[in-house]
Design an enzyme around this catalytic site. Structure first.
Site, PDB file in Angstrom:
ATOM      1  N   GLU A   1       4.751  -0.747  -9.706  1.00  0.00           N
ATOM      2  CA  GLU A   1       3.387  -1.283  -9.673  1.00  0.00           C
ATOM      3  C   GLU A   1       3.044  -2.003 -10.969  1.00  0.00           C
ATOM      4  O   GLU A   1       2.418  -3.071 -10.948  1.00  0.00           O
ATOM      5  CB  GLU A   1       2.387  -0.159  -9.391  1.00  0.00           C
ATOM      6  CG  GLU A   1       2.448   0.346  -7.952  1.00  0.00           C
ATOM      7  CD  GLU A   1       1.471   1.474  -7.677  1.00  0.00           C
ATOM      8  OE1 GLU A   1       0.725   1.862  -8.609  1.00  0.00           O
ATOM      9  OE2 GLU A   1       1.456   1.986  -6.541  1.00  0.00           O
TER      10      GLU A   1
ATOM     11  N   HIS B   1      -4.320  -0.979  -2.645  1.00  0.00           N
ATOM     12  CA  HIS B   1      -4.384   0.440  -2.286  1.00  0.00           C
ATOM     13  C   HIS B   1      -5.216   0.691  -1.024  1.00  0.00           C
ATOM     14  O   HIS B   1      -5.257   1.825  -0.533  1.00  0.00           O
ATOM     15  CB  HIS B   1      -4.968   1.256  -3.447  1.00  0.00           C
ATOM     16  CG  HIS B   1      -3.985   1.496  -4.556  1.00  0.00           C
ATOM     17  ND1 HIS B   1      -3.668   0.534  -5.480  1.00  0.00           N
ATOM     18  CD2 HIS B   1      -3.236   2.589  -4.871  1.00  0.00           C
ATOM     19  CE1 HIS B   1      -2.773   1.023  -6.325  1.00  0.00           C
ATOM     20  NE2 HIS B   1      -2.495   2.258  -5.977  1.00  0.00           N
TER      21      HIS B   1
END
Length: 297
Positions: free
Chosen positions: A148, A181
């Site tokens: 990420e 997300h």
């Protein structure tokens, strides 16, 4: 003295806008690749099932491997040339590595969320042996932070920086991270554990704190020019979670705990700029992409 006509000035502005939209679309492409890679596997296994975790880890590692190529292609299309490699632009370098690893992590540790039993656990070698055999731990503490940060900070910030400048980039890049997300809504709907209102509320809260955290690690990345700091901070914060204020309020020693929270927050604010001072990290390669003046990076 060379005077630019209005037409030339307008064309220049249009070209800059086109380049900026290209940067945004490149970031969007990376975000879609990252999230989309999680859904190429058609399975109905729970999120924490080891087999599913392994497949997802393979997916995001492959996308992370593609990220430098996306940055390189973006540089080629925009005729951007720098004296450093794409890896250095993305924060993968040796100069200033030790302070870049230690100081941001120390900064994360003074934030008001340290679990009381955390230090005891990390001091036990047996705890580490158990962790490295745990697929959930490897995903949360190793693969997710590494991939990420590489994609959403290391790759995106160099592409956003020339258009937006450092301040705007710090607050723009995390939006991609926060939106990425929101795919957890799909998982929650599939499991049907909560009603839609609860799912959306949870997703909104997650979007908020992932965006705020993304701004923090983006700030670290631009101040240090290293990826290692954001990765370690990400891993540490994943292990800690959000501050449990509700439990602290119900604790018999709540006054002491709340005092620790307050001191931690104040220390974080006081140390934020000193511990990320570019002086400790030699030159900052990504700042070579910043619009003038370069000191703004």
């Amino acid at each position: 003295m060379l005077v630019m006509s209005k037409q030339e000035f307008g064309l220049g502005q249009q070209e800059e806008r086109t380049k900026c939209w290209g940067s945004v679309l490149s970031c969007l492409l990376l975000a879609c690749l990252y999230v989309g890679s999680l859904y190429v596997w058609c399975d109905s296994l729970p999120r924490d099932h080891p087999s599913r975790i392994k497949r997802h880890c393979v997916s995001v590692l492959l996308v992370s491997g593609v990220a430098p190529a996306v940055v390189k292609t973006w540089m080629h299309l925009n005729d951007i040339t720098v004296k450093v490699s794409v890896w250095e632009l993305m924060g993968i370098r040796l100069e200033g590595f030790v302070p870049a690893a230690l100081f941001p992590l120390l900064l994360s540790m003074v934030r008001p969320h340290l679990k009381l039993n955390y230090c005891r656990k990390v001091a036990l070698p047996v705890s580490w042996l158990l962790c490295v055999r745990d697929a959930v731990w490897l995903r949360n503490q190793v693969v997710a932070p590494l991939t990420e940060e590489l994609v959403f900070r290391g790759a995106m910030l160099p592409m956003l920086l020339p258009c937006s400048g450092s301040t705007a980039a710090v607050f723009t890049a995390p939006l991609f991270f926060g939106v990425a997300h929101l795919h957890h809504i799909i998982e929650q709907r599939r499991l049907a554990k909560d009603n839609m209102k609860v799912i959306l509320l949870t997703a909104g809260i997650q979007f908020l704190y992932t965006t705020v955290f993304g701004a923090f690690t983006a700030f670290i990345f631009l101040r240090t020019g290293h990826l290692v700091g954001p990765v370690l901070c990400h891993s540490f914060c994943n292990s800690q979670g959000l501050p449990d204020i509700a439990s602290a309020l119900q604790h018999p020693q709540r006054s002491a705990l709340l005092s620790f929270y307050l001191v931690g927050a104040l220390l974080f604010l006081v140390l934020l700029f000193p511990l990320t001072d570019p002086y400790f990290y030699t030159s900052i390669p990504v700042c070579s992409l910043a619009p003038l003046p370069p000191s703004a990076c």
